[in-house]
Design a protein around this motif. Structure first.
Motif, PDB file in Angstrom:
ATOM      1  N   ARG A 163       4.992   9.372   1.568  1.00 53.51           N
ATOM      2  CA  ARG A 163       4.763   8.578   0.359  1.00 53.51           C
ATOM      3  C   ARG A 163       5.921   8.710  -0.623  1.00 53.51           C
ATOM      4  O   ARG A 163       6.628   9.722  -0.646  1.00 53.51           O
ATOM      5  CB  ARG A 163       3.467   9.025  -0.319  1.00 53.51           C
ATOM      6  CG  ARG A 163       2.247   8.661   0.492  1.00 53.51           C
ATOM      7  CD  ARG A 163       0.985   9.238  -0.109  1.00 53.51           C
ATOM      8  NE  ARG A 163       0.968  10.696  -0.054  1.00 53.51           N
ATOM      9  CZ  ARG A 163       0.002  11.446  -0.568  1.00 53.51           C
ATOM     10  NH1 ARG A 163      -1.017  10.859  -1.185  1.00 53.51           N
ATOM     11  NH2 ARG A 163       0.042  12.751  -0.481  1.00 53.51           N
ATOM     12  N   ALA A 183       0.828  -1.204   0.000  1.00 54.87           N
ATOM     13  CA  ALA A 183       0.000   0.000   0.000  1.00 54.87           C
ATOM     14  C   ALA A 183       0.862   1.254   0.000  1.00 54.87           C
ATOM     15  O   ALA A 183       0.565   2.239  -0.685  1.00 54.87           O
ATOM     16  CB  ALA A 183      -0.929  -0.007   1.214  1.00 54.87           C
ATOM     17  N   HIS A 184       1.951   1.220   0.778  1.00 51.36           N
ATOM     18  CA  HIS A 184       2.876   2.363   0.825  1.00 51.36           C
ATOM     19  C   HIS A 184       3.499   2.583  -0.536  1.00 51.36           C
ATOM     20  O   HIS A 184       3.665   3.739  -0.985  1.00 51.36           O
ATOM     21  CB  HIS A 184       3.946   2.093   1.891  1.00 51.36           C
ATOM     22  CG  HIS A 184       4.895   3.234   2.084  1.00 51.36           C
ATOM     23  ND1 HIS A 184       6.085   3.327   1.420  1.00 51.36           N
ATOM     24  CD2 HIS A 184       4.813   4.328   2.886  1.00 51.36           C
ATOM     25  CE1 HIS A 184       6.720   4.437   1.797  1.00 51.36           C
ATOM     26  NE2 HIS A 184       5.963   5.059   2.691  1.00 51.36           N
ATOM     27  N   ARG A 220       2.156   2.013  -3.344  1.00 50.56           N
ATOM     28  CA  ARG A 220       1.151   2.607  -4.230  1.00 50.56           C
ATOM     29  C   ARG A 220       0.825   4.044  -3.856  1.00 50.56           C
ATOM     30  O   ARG A 220       0.003   4.691  -4.501  1.00 50.56           O
ATOM     31  CB  ARG A 220      -0.132   1.774  -4.204  1.00 50.56           C
ATOM     32  CG  ARG A 220       0.016   0.372  -4.762  1.00 50.56           C
ATOM     33  CD  ARG A 220      -1.348  -0.296  -4.939  1.00 50.56           C
ATOM     34  NE  ARG A 220      -2.014  -0.501  -3.661  1.00 50.56           N
ATOM     35  CZ  ARG A 220      -1.919  -1.613  -2.933  1.00 50.56           C
ATOM     36  NH1 ARG A 220      -1.154  -2.614  -3.353  1.00 50.56           N
ATOM     37  NH2 ARG A 220      -2.574  -1.742  -1.797  1.00 50.56           N
ATOM     38  N   GLU A 250      -0.626   5.018  -0.996  1.00 55.18           N
ATOM     39  CA  GLU A 250      -1.826   5.144  -0.170  1.00 55.18           C
ATOM     40  C   GLU A 250      -1.481   5.770   1.174  1.00 55.18           C
ATOM     41  O   GLU A 250      -0.427   5.520   1.753  1.00 55.18           O
ATOM     42  CB  GLU A 250      -2.484   3.777   0.031  1.00 55.18           C
ATOM     43  CG  GLU A 250      -3.040   3.193  -1.257  1.00 55.18           C
ATOM     44  CD  GLU A 250      -3.652   1.822  -1.042  1.00 55.18           C
ATOM     45  OE1 GLU A 250      -3.724   1.375   0.119  1.00 55.18           O
ATOM     46  OE2 GLU A 250      -4.050   1.188  -2.039  1.00 55.18           O
ATOM     47  N   ASP A 251      -2.407   6.577   1.677  1.00 54.14           N
ATOM     48  CA  ASP A 251      -2.175   7.284   2.927  1.00 54.14           C
ATOM     49  C   ASP A 251      -3.506   7.499   3.632  1.00 54.14           C
ATOM     50  O   ASP A 251      -4.577   7.441   3.018  1.00 54.14           O
ATOM     51  CB  ASP A 251      -1.506   8.635   2.631  1.00 54.14           C
ATOM     52  CG  ASP A 251      -0.967   9.297   3.894  1.00 54.14           C
ATOM     53  OD1 ASP A 251      -0.849   8.597   4.921  1.00 54.14           O
ATOM     54  OD2 ASP A 251      -0.691  10.505   3.854  1.00 54.14           O
ATOM     55  N   ALA A 297      -7.515   6.027   3.124  1.00 53.24           N
ATOM     56  CA  ALA A 297      -7.392   5.049   2.041  1.00 53.24           C
ATOM     57  C   ALA A 297      -6.499   3.885   2.458  1.00 53.24           C
ATOM     58  O   ALA A 297      -6.766   2.730   2.108  1.00 53.24           O
ATOM     59  CB  ALA A 297      -6.831   5.725   0.790  1.00 53.24           C
ATOM     60  N   LEU A 298      -5.464   4.174   3.207  1.00 51.91           N
ATOM     61  CA  LEU A 298      -4.557   3.130   3.679  1.00 51.91           C
ATOM     62  C   LEU A 298      -5.285   2.171   4.615  1.00 51.91           C
ATOM     63  O   LEU A 298      -5.221   0.942   4.442  1.00 51.91           O
ATOM     64  CB  LEU A 298      -3.359   3.755   4.394  1.00 51.91           C
ATOM     65  CG  LEU A 298      -2.411   2.780   5.081  1.00 51.91           C
ATOM     66  CD1 LEU A 298      -1.696   1.904   4.063  1.00 51.91           C
ATOM     67  CD2 LEU A 298      -1.393   3.520   5.951  1.00 51.91           C
ATOM     68  N   GLY A 330      -8.024   0.215   2.801  1.00 52.92           N
ATOM     69  CA  GLY A 330      -7.424  -0.755   1.891  1.00 52.92           C
ATOM     70  C   GLY A 330      -6.873  -1.970   2.617  1.00 52.92           C
ATOM     71  O   GLY A 330      -7.019  -3.099   2.143  1.00 52.92           O
TER      72      GLY A 330
END
Length: 390
Positions: free
Chosen positions: A390, A349-350, A352, A354-355, A358-359, A362
């Motif tokens: 990110r 996720a990191h 991609r 994502e934060d 959303a993180l 997800g």
């Protein structure tokens, strides 16, 4: 799903008059050759024959062992999800109207029905019962949703956080079906000296008692922090609160607690039998060191909880979570996600970018996908971050 015309009817006919019972059976078989009819001549016999296979009950309210609406009430109590049609004579049609008001789907006057009308009335009654049940479930779901929102406003914490440089995201989900709260808890408090205190905990067991205890521990933690108690002494006091509040010596609680320094570049970490937090930086994601740590609260009478120091730098994210997130299965075997699996998901996720919300969303969605459905245990996640990692 509706009742198809070709679906085989399974009926229970409750009628003590042999002539009337024969008439009803003949009328049904004329228009519904494959109908399955079970005959009961008394209420007590009928109650023994009621099961989930019966789609509709045709009942005469004048039986040797029961009379009037009391007959209907006992049938409805025994089979609340089954359609009920009341059979009446010409002289007591008014009883049928009262029966509908009391919960029957419809009534029929024996002398006025033919096979087609009887079959159609039965099928309509079954559909009406299903529609009523669907509506009841929808109303109940809406009521639970409203109650959930009200309890979340009243019982889930609103962080005491004034530092605009910090971002705070949390997710909470009880594991029990239709539950309002679970035994997990979390909280965040910024104190006058600029320190930010964060806690996440998990009460052992599942149920309303555990949920209540989780709320009490969270509120006790917040009160202790606001009163100036921090670190090891805070956990010692919280351990004492747990011992006084729990209903069994077998109840324990895992806790992870952070104290983020006023300059936001370091944190003091306390763990009481709880999974390790994840640290997000520009370089990636890692689980913090396994040491130091201490026992879960409520396990040892003289437990101690040493702290560890965590260097954070300028930009970072710290994610705390309960084991409900990592105890789901991976695939069809007995392998669980565990912390190593969660770490892999977080690293992906990191990568991609994502934060924040959303993180967290997800990670929950991916854990549920790997589990093949909704996770069974309570879960809570809290993400505190500063700057862009990110």
């Amino acid at each position: 799903m509706g009742l198809l015309d070709s679906e085989r009817l399974r009926l229970l006919l409750v009628e003590d008059d042999p002539g009337d019972a024969f008439l009803v059976e003949e009328l049904l078989r004329e228009s519904e050759p494959d109908v399955t009819i079970t005959l009961a001549r008394t209420l007590s016999e009928a109650l023994k024959l009621l099961d989930v296979e019966v789609q509709c009950v045709l009942v005469d309210l004048a039986l040797p062992d029961a009379q009037g609406l009391e007959t209907l009430r006992q049938v409805l109590a025994k089979a609340p999800d089954t359609a009920v049609l009341v059979l009446t004579g010409l002289d007591d049609a008014h009883v049928g109207v009262a029966a509908v008001s009391a919960g029957a789907q419809d009534y029929l006057v024996k002398q006025e029905v033919d096979g087609a009308l009887l079959t159609r009335a039965i099928r309509y009654a079954i559909e009406r019962k299903r529609a009523d049940e669907t509506e009841r479930q929808l109303v109940e779901a809406r009521a639970v949703s409203r109650e959930n929102a009200r309890l979340e406003r009243g019982l889930l914490p609103v962080p005491i956080l004034t530092d605009a440089s910090l971002r705070h995201h949390a997710r909470y989900r009880p594991g029990r079906a239709r539950a309002l709260l679970g035994g997990d808890f979390y909280d965040t408090v910024e104190t006058a000296d600029g320190s930010v205190h964060v806690v996440i905990g998990d009460v052992s067991g599942h149920g309303a008692d555990e949920a209540s205890l989780g709320v009490r521990l969270r509120m006790a933690w917040r009160a202790l922090v606001l009163a100036g108690l921090v670190g090891g002494p805070l956990l010692t006091t919280l351990d004492a609160v747990l011992r006084h509040e729990r209903w069994s010596e077998e109840i324990f609680t895992t806790v992870c607690m952070l104290t983020i320094s006023p300059d936001r570049r370091s944190a003091e970490v306390f763990r009481a039998g709880h999974p390790r937090p994840l640290l997000f930086t520009a370089g990636g994601v890692e689980a913090i060191s396994d040491e130091p740590g201490g026992p879960a609260l409520g396990l040892l009478p003289d437990g101690t909880w040493p702290s560890g120091r965590l260097e954070l730098g300028d930009a970072w994210g710290l994610m705390l979570y309960t084991d409900g997130l990592i105890e789901g299965f991976v695939g069809d075997g007995n392998e669980r996600l565990d912390m190593e699996g969660l770490l892999r998901l977080a690293q992906q996720a990191h990568g991609r970018g994502e934060d924040g919300s959303a993180l967290l969303d997800g990670l929950i969605a991916e854990a549920e996908r790997l589990n093949g459905g909704v996770l069974a245990d309570d879960l809570a996640l809290l993400l505190m971050s500063r700057g862009d990692v990110r």
